[in-house]
Design a protein around this motif. Sequence first.
Motif, PDB file in Angstrom:
ATOM      1  N   GLU A 248     -19.929  12.862 -44.545  1.00 49.60           N
ATOM      2  CA  GLU A 248     -18.633  12.291 -44.231  1.00 49.60           C
ATOM      3  C   GLU A 248     -17.984  11.789 -45.508  1.00 49.60           C
ATOM      4  O   GLU A 248     -18.520  10.916 -46.178  1.00 49.60           O
ATOM      5  CB  GLU A 248     -18.818  11.156 -43.223  1.00 49.60           C
ATOM      6  CG  GLU A 248     -17.651  10.988 -42.295  1.00 49.60           C
ATOM      7  CD  GLU A 248     -17.970  10.061 -41.123  1.00 49.60           C
ATOM      8  OE1 GLU A 248     -18.789  10.447 -40.275  1.00 49.60           O
ATOM      9  OE2 GLU A 248     -17.394   8.973 -41.077  1.00 49.60           O
ATOM     10  N   VAL A 249     -16.843  12.360 -45.848  1.00 50.06           N
ATOM     11  CA  VAL A 249     -16.137  11.920 -47.053  1.00 50.06           C
ATOM     12  C   VAL A 249     -15.659  10.495 -46.816  1.00 50.06           C
ATOM     13  O   VAL A 249     -15.011  10.217 -45.818  1.00 50.06           O
ATOM     14  CB  VAL A 249     -14.925  12.831 -47.341  1.00 50.06           C
ATOM     15  CG1 VAL A 249     -14.172  12.339 -48.570  1.00 50.06           C
ATOM     16  CG2 VAL A 249     -15.368  14.272 -47.518  1.00 50.06           C
ATOM     17  N   SER A 251     -13.716   6.995 -46.662  1.00 47.45           N
ATOM     18  CA  SER A 251     -12.300   6.698 -46.516  1.00 47.45           C
ATOM     19  C   SER A 251     -11.642   6.534 -47.880  1.00 47.45           C
ATOM     20  O   SER A 251     -12.163   5.823 -48.736  1.00 47.45           O
ATOM     21  CB  SER A 251     -12.161   5.418 -45.710  1.00 47.45           C
ATOM     22  OG  SER A 251     -10.837   4.984 -45.710  1.00 47.45           O
ATOM     23  N   ALA A 377      -9.531  11.488 -37.162  1.00 49.10           N
ATOM     24  CA  ALA A 377      -9.784  10.415 -38.126  1.00 49.10           C
ATOM     25  C   ALA A 377     -10.404   9.218 -37.418  1.00 49.10           C
ATOM     26  O   ALA A 377     -10.777   8.239 -38.061  1.00 49.10           O
ATOM     27  CB  ALA A 377      -8.492  10.001 -38.826  1.00 49.10           C
ATOM     28  N   ARG A 378     -10.502   9.309 -36.102  1.00 45.90           N
ATOM     29  CA  ARG A 378     -11.078   8.266 -35.254  1.00 45.90           C
ATOM     30  C   ARG A 378     -10.390   6.907 -35.432  1.00 45.90           C
ATOM     31  O   ARG A 378     -11.042   5.873 -35.516  1.00 45.90           O
ATOM     32  CB  ARG A 378     -12.592   8.183 -35.479  1.00 45.90           C
ATOM     33  CG  ARG A 378     -13.283   9.527 -35.262  1.00 45.90           C
ATOM     34  CD  ARG A 378     -14.767   9.382 -35.090  1.00 45.90           C
ATOM     35  NE  ARG A 378     -15.430   8.861 -36.249  1.00 45.90           N
ATOM     36  CZ  ARG A 378     -16.075   9.587 -37.165  1.00 45.90           C
ATOM     37  NH1 ARG A 378     -16.137  10.886 -37.031  1.00 45.90           N
ATOM     38  NH2 ARG A 378     -16.670   9.014 -38.178  1.00 45.90           N
TER      39      ARG A 378
ATOM     40  N   ARG B 318     -13.197  -0.596 -30.917  1.00 42.53           N
ATOM     41  CA  ARG B 318     -12.475   0.383 -31.719  1.00 42.53           C
ATOM     42  C   ARG B 318     -13.446   1.444 -32.211  1.00 42.53           C
ATOM     43  O   ARG B 318     -14.568   1.123 -32.605  1.00 42.53           O
ATOM     44  CB  ARG B 318     -11.853  -0.304 -32.936  1.00 42.53           C
ATOM     45  CG  ARG B 318     -10.574  -1.027 -32.589  1.00 42.53           C
ATOM     46  CD  ARG B 318      -9.893  -1.442 -33.867  1.00 42.53           C
ATOM     47  NE  ARG B 318      -9.994  -2.874 -34.058  1.00 42.53           N
ATOM     48  CZ  ARG B 318      -9.642  -3.480 -35.202  1.00 42.53           C
ATOM     49  NH1 ARG B 318      -9.232  -2.772 -36.222  1.00 42.53           N
ATOM     50  NH2 ARG B 318      -9.722  -4.781 -35.304  1.00 42.53           N
ATOM     51  N   PRO B 319     -13.003   2.714 -32.204  1.00 44.21           N
ATOM     52  CA  PRO B 319     -13.916   3.752 -32.689  1.00 44.21           C
ATOM     53  C   PRO B 319     -14.222   3.536 -34.169  1.00 44.21           C
ATOM     54  O   PRO B 319     -13.419   2.935 -34.890  1.00 44.21           O
ATOM     55  CB  PRO B 319     -13.129   5.046 -32.496  1.00 44.21           C
ATOM     56  CG  PRO B 319     -11.783   4.688 -31.989  1.00 44.21           C
ATOM     57  CD  PRO B 319     -11.701   3.225 -31.770  1.00 44.21           C
ATOM     58  N   LYS B 320     -15.373   4.006 -34.586  1.00 40.92           N
ATOM     59  CA  LYS B 320     -15.731   3.895 -36.000  1.00 40.92           C
ATOM     60  C   LYS B 320     -14.885   4.899 -36.775  1.00 40.92           C
ATOM     61  O   LYS B 320     -14.941   6.092 -36.525  1.00 40.92           O
ATOM     62  CB  LYS B 320     -17.210   4.196 -36.176  1.00 40.92           C
ATOM     63  CG  LYS B 320     -17.713   3.830 -37.541  1.00 40.92           C
ATOM     64  CD  LYS B 320     -19.234   3.859 -37.597  1.00 40.92           C
ATOM     65  CE  LYS B 320     -19.842   2.580 -37.048  1.00 40.92           C
ATOM     66  NZ  LYS B 320     -21.256   2.766 -36.677  1.00 40.92           N
ATOM     67  N   LYS B 321     -14.077   4.391 -37.685  1.00 42.33           N
ATOM     68  CA  LYS B 321     -13.143   5.259 -38.399  1.00 42.33           C
ATOM     69  C   LYS B 321     -13.884   6.296 -39.235  1.00 42.33           C
ATOM     70  O   LYS B 321     -14.959   6.027 -39.756  1.00 42.33           O
ATOM     71  CB  LYS B 321     -12.225   4.426 -39.303  1.00 42.33           C
ATOM     72  CG  LYS B 321     -11.180   3.652 -38.527  1.00 42.33           C
ATOM     73  CD  LYS B 321     -10.277   2.861 -39.463  1.00 42.33           C
ATOM     74  CE  LYS B 321     -10.772   1.451 -39.634  1.00 42.33           C
ATOM     75  NZ  LYS B 321      -9.832   0.607 -40.387  1.00 42.33           N
ATOM     76  N   PHE B 322     -13.252   7.461 -39.382  1.00 38.55           N
ATOM     77  CA  PHE B 322     -13.824   8.518 -40.215  1.00 38.55           C
ATOM     78  C   PHE B 322     -13.979   7.999 -41.642  1.00 38.55           C
ATOM     79  O   PHE B 322     -13.066   7.406 -42.194  1.00 38.55           O
ATOM     80  CB  PHE B 322     -12.897   9.735 -40.211  1.00 38.55           C
ATOM     81  CG  PHE B 322     -13.501  10.951 -40.845  1.00 38.55           C
ATOM     82  CD1 PHE B 322     -13.977  11.981 -40.057  1.00 38.55           C
ATOM     83  CD2 PHE B 322     -13.609  11.065 -42.225  1.00 38.55           C
ATOM     84  CE1 PHE B 322     -14.541  13.109 -40.636  1.00 38.55           C
ATOM     85  CE2 PHE B 322     -14.179  12.184 -42.804  1.00 38.55           C
ATOM     86  CZ  PHE B 322     -14.643  13.208 -42.005  1.00 38.55           C
ATOM     87  N   GLY B 323     -15.159   8.255 -42.200  1.00 35.76           N
ATOM     88  CA  GLY B 323     -15.336   7.932 -43.615  1.00 35.76           C
ATOM     89  C   GLY B 323     -15.834   6.533 -43.883  1.00 35.76           C
ATOM     90  O   GLY B 323     -15.850   6.087 -45.020  1.00 35.76           O
ATOM     91  N   TYR B 324     -16.227   5.819 -42.851  1.00 34.01           N
ATOM     92  CA  TYR B 324     -16.734   4.468 -43.078  1.00 34.01           C
ATOM     93  C   TYR B 324     -18.241   4.393 -42.891  1.00 34.01           C
ATOM     94  O   TYR B 324     -18.824   3.342 -43.015  1.00 34.01           O
ATOM     95  CB  TYR B 324     -16.034   3.457 -42.173  1.00 34.01           C
ATOM     96  CG  TYR B 324     -14.637   3.180 -42.637  1.00 34.01           C
ATOM     97  CD1 TYR B 324     -14.371   2.115 -43.488  1.00 34.01           C
ATOM     98  CD2 TYR B 324     -13.599   4.010 -42.275  1.00 34.01           C
ATOM     99  CE1 TYR B 324     -13.093   1.874 -43.958  1.00 34.01           C
ATOM    100  CE2 TYR B 324     -12.303   3.782 -42.731  1.00 34.01           C
ATOM    101  CZ  TYR B 324     -12.067   2.714 -43.567  1.00 34.01           C
ATOM    102  OH  TYR B 324     -10.803   2.483 -44.028  1.00 34.01           O
ATOM    103  N   VAL B 325     -18.862   5.534 -42.561  1.00 34.97           N
ATOM    104  CA  VAL B 325     -20.303   5.547 -42.353  1.00 34.97           C
ATOM    105  C   VAL B 325     -21.011   5.660 -43.695  1.00 34.97           C
ATOM    106  O   VAL B 325     -21.916   4.898 -44.001  1.00 34.97           O
ATOM    107  CB  VAL B 325     -20.719   6.719 -41.441  1.00 34.97           C
ATOM    108  CG1 VAL B 325     -22.209   6.675 -41.192  1.00 34.97           C
ATOM    109  CG2 VAL B 325     -19.958   6.640 -40.135  1.00 34.97           C
ATOM    110  N   ALA B 326     -20.513   6.590 -44.503  1.00 35.26           N
ATOM    111  CA  ALA B 326     -21.163   6.877 -45.777  1.00 35.26           C
ATOM    112  C   ALA B 326     -21.174   5.651 -46.673  1.00 35.26           C
ATOM    113  O   ALA B 326     -22.108   5.431 -47.430  1.00 35.26           O
ATOM    114  CB  ALA B 326     -20.443   8.026 -46.466  1.00 35.26           C
TER     115      ALA B 326
END
Lengths: 438, 329
Positions: A248-249, A251, A377-378, B318-326
């Motif tokens: 996952e790139v 943010s 983008a969730r 709230r859903p976990k936003k893309f790119g906040y896991v890494a």
Amino acid sequence: MKLKTFPGGLHPPDNKRWSEHKPIETCPLPEELVVPMAQHIGAPAEVCVQKGDLVKKGQVIGQAKGFVSVPVHAPSSGEVVAVEPRLHPSGKALPAVVIRPDGEDRWVEGLEPGDPEALSADQLREKIRAAGIVGMGGATFPAHVKLSPPEGKKIDTLILNGVECEPFLTADHRLMLEQPDDVLAGVDILRKVLGVSRVYIGIEANKPDAIDLMSQACTGRGIEVVPLEVKYPQGAEKQLILAITGREVPSGGLPMDVGVVVQNVGTAAAVADAVLHGRPLVERICTVSGPLVAEPKNLRIRIGTPLAHLVQFCGGVKGEPAKIIMGGPMMGSAQLSLEVPATRGTSGLLLFGAGDVPLRSEGPCIRCGRCVQACPARIMPTTIAAYARLDFISEAEEYGAMDCIECGCCTYICPATLPLVQAIRYAKGAILAKRRKV
Amino acid sequence: MERQLYLSSSPHLSARETTDRVMRAVIYALLPACAVSVYFFGLPALWVLVLCTAGCVGFEALAQKLMRRPVTVGDGSAALTGILLALNLPPASSWWLALLGSAVAIVIGKQVYGGLGYNPFNPALVARVVLLVSFPVQMTSWTAPAPLGSGLDSVTSATPLGDWKTAVMLTGKMPETLQQGLGNYFVGNMAGCLGEVSALALLLGAAYLFWKKILTWHIPLSFVGSVVLLSGVFWLVDPAKYPSPLFHLVTGGLVLGAFYMATDMVSSPVTTRGMVVFGVGCGVITVLIRLFGGYPEGVSFAILLMNAATPLIDRYTRPKKFGYVAEKA
């Protein structure tokens, strides 16, 4: 088999049947080629010819200005009849070089065939830059910039984007079917430039013929073809990386932050042309389609060709166009006129009639949550849009407005016809303006 | 200018689903249940359905006129509220009860908040609960089913849940006979509100909504599932006193509530995790009220309570936003 994909997204009717079985045809030269200097993200090129000059195909007519910029070349031989601002796909009048082709289509001298084996990575990168190669998927980011990761960023994976998830568009599909060797030659060059061994080609499962053909062509070359779920926006860079590598790139980050570079298949073919034959980017493949085009086609077009000329070659228009779209219907841009020229980013030209783009009035949000479920983008489009409309910019930012990739899924799916992505774009602009001020 | 071009920004396509299509689909889905209620309770049931639907549409138009808002009864949401309200009333409700309910649902439950999309509570449930606490006698006067053509006269009767509650209060045990009627309850042959009666017809409509992708499983499954789990625990502990999960499923307003009232888009969460939390909350509160509360039936109160929690649930799911896991890794 379970196809790889990303969470979120949706599948609009893809309407590819209009053109997916049409072999690429070469569009004849128009009377006038209008070549804009702004054809890539980054600084526009600077005109270096004058009215009255005779130019040859492939001759530089605009010089790159800065690192994130590439030169612009004459798409055919002929006379420069004007250097003036012309209507550009952005809707503004921007500097352009107008060439009247002499019909001989002669290449400029000095274009040397190159041997990728013999050239160093730096030399290859320079050839790619000099040929004016940009991302051909529509984003038009100069390719050499992506191929020059800064110190400390280790790239281990190259992904070729053959997804083409936009409805109507079939240009990449046809390219993979008709010129697999060019694409793969480009892949070999890209992989040498980046020094990576791992290469994937992502293709949506609705192109089984392309998946088969590319898989065969790839055997023994260390390239893996990955069939992907048919879903929009599967071709968005970060979504594609997640689907194929599981990475996952972060943010605000770039693909290179997770060791990946993504290039469109069209870009790869252009790279091959540039390195093997020394040819700059003066043409591309473009799908001309939509309910109002008499005969939808895939065309090899010269950059700078007015859109009207493309439509004419496809049998003209059936009725009054109500919307002219350059690119795909989900992320392409509406055009003011068919006089606008095709550029390096023109992957498609779609004509819709009044009945195809019905205007619906906006209703209140019924909180159905579809935008939330569809958002790749969730983030929560409805919440951010509501804040944006109230000008609560910090709240919009807190809810992740800057993470929006503007794919338009939320607006597409909204039963109340709310312009969600448009409101989020507004919020992004306001957030950036605020950041600049601080 | 000889022609007009649209220049809106992308996307240039939109899904065919619109708000009024969604509302209409839910109305269609409720038709089987309406038909069953008319079959079992005859013309009075039809009368209640017509009055509530017309009442809600009428009051919506009137309220919007008075508030100088555009009249939007064409979107079908008022008609849907009317049908849902009717399904929440006893079959023999008098005309004034139905009309008063319609007025409460539309004016107090919806328009004072700003109309469609802005009401925090399900309007039909607001009306039902207002009527229930204001007119407890009229709201709990049940008639036994008298299927059309059977020649039976309608007589007053108690609902299975009411029977059970009374029995437990009086004797501490649940009557044997109650458990034997499960099949009858399932098709709708029991006393109750119009829409409480036939789980079968409601499920049929729900299947249609799933097929049309208007319903997602999140709320109904978590609602029903938590009712089954929690009531099952009590049942296993003391089967003589507590009814089985099956009994809970087919009696009262559980199916109507879980598939049609709790899933009201406006008053339920927008996030998927939030929907599950919401459904579980509804289920737990329903069982607690049914088993320990003052009313035999708890679905309406459970949904309204969870409606109140919806903004909070949305905020914390709230859903976990893309790119906040890494980032964390």
